[in-house]
Motif scaffolding. Structure first.
Motif, PDB file in Angstrom:
ATOM      1  N   TYR A  92       0.868  -1.311  -0.005  1.00  0.00           N
ATOM      2  CA  TYR A  92      -0.155   0.070   0.051  1.00  0.00           C
ATOM      3  C   TYR A  92       1.072   1.237   0.039  1.00  0.00           C
ATOM      4  CZ  TYR A  92      -3.649  -3.054   1.511  1.00  0.00           C
ATOM      5  OH  TYR A  92      -4.697  -4.298   2.023  1.00  0.00           O
ATOM      6  N   ALA A  94       0.838   5.231   1.047  1.00  0.00           N
ATOM      7  CA  ALA A  94      -0.029   6.152   2.087  1.00  0.00           C
ATOM      8  C   ALA A  94       0.710   7.478   1.986  1.00  0.00           C
ATOM      9  CB  ALA A  94       0.237   5.606   3.237  1.00  0.00           C
ATOM     10  N   ALA A 104       1.580   3.030  10.807  1.00  0.00           N
ATOM     11  CA  ALA A 104       0.698   3.231   9.959  1.00  0.00           C
ATOM     12  C   ALA A 104      -0.678   3.873  10.239  1.00  0.00           C
ATOM     13  CB  ALA A 104      -0.163   1.867   9.347  1.00  0.00           C
ATOM     14  N   TYR A 107      -0.861   7.933   8.997  1.00  0.00           N
ATOM     15  CA  TYR A 107      -1.084   8.377   7.863  1.00  0.00           C
ATOM     16  C   TYR A 107      -2.492   8.542   7.440  1.00  0.00           C
ATOM     17  CZ  TYR A 107       3.623   7.489   6.981  1.00  0.00           C
ATOM     18  OH  TYR A 107       5.049   7.693   6.649  1.00  0.00           O
ATOM     19  N   TRP A 110      -4.586   6.659   1.894  1.00  0.00           N
ATOM     20  CA  TRP A 110      -4.160   5.437   1.662  1.00  0.00           C
ATOM     21  C   TRP A 110      -4.736   5.125   0.093  1.00  0.00           C
ATOM     22  CZ3 TRP A 110      -1.280   2.224   4.251  1.00  0.00           C
ATOM     23  CH2 TRP A 110      -0.952   2.421   5.889  1.00  0.00           C
TER      24      TRP A 110
END
Length: 120
Positions: A92, A94, A104, A107, A110
């Motif tokens: 992914y 981001a 994560a 962020y 996405w």
């Protein structure tokens, strides 16, 4: 909006490049990053790259993965060399305002993810 592409099925030892196109807003001052998530595992930090060229890598990515950023075209790429079966995951891209983080949850933006499968 972030759109990741470039995933696929490769053999161990092969290389693969991923790309992420950002659109819909200015990404000046925004850190773009790559995360990955293997089946049954938590999302994992890979690398981040700020628009000033500074960034960071997870330990497993150092020496094998290289991130690059094209600020004029709001794009971040990830070159992955010497791929291993344990690199199999959905990757992914981001984004977050300001400096990069490895978490994560830090962020805000996405992409949908692109699957990388490495066979042994």
């Amino acid at each position: 909006q972030l759109q990741a592409s470039g995933g696929g099925l490769v053999q161990a030892g092969d290389s693969l490049s991923l790309s992420c196109a950002a659109s819909g807003r200015s990404f000046s001052g925004v850190t773009l990053a790559w995360f990955r998530q293997a089946p049954g595992k938590a999302r994992e930090f890979v690398t981040f790259l700020h628009d000033d060229g500074k960034g960071g890598y997870a330990d497993f990515a150092k020496g094998r993965f290289t991130a690059s950023r094209d600020n004029a075209n709001n794009r971040i790429s990830l070159r992955m060399n010497n791929l291993k079966p344990e690199d199999t995951a959905v990757y992914y891209c981001a984004g977050r305002p300001g400096w990069g983080r490895s978490s994560a949850t830090s962020y805000d933006y996405w992409g949908q993810g692109t699957l990388v499968t490495v066979s042994s």
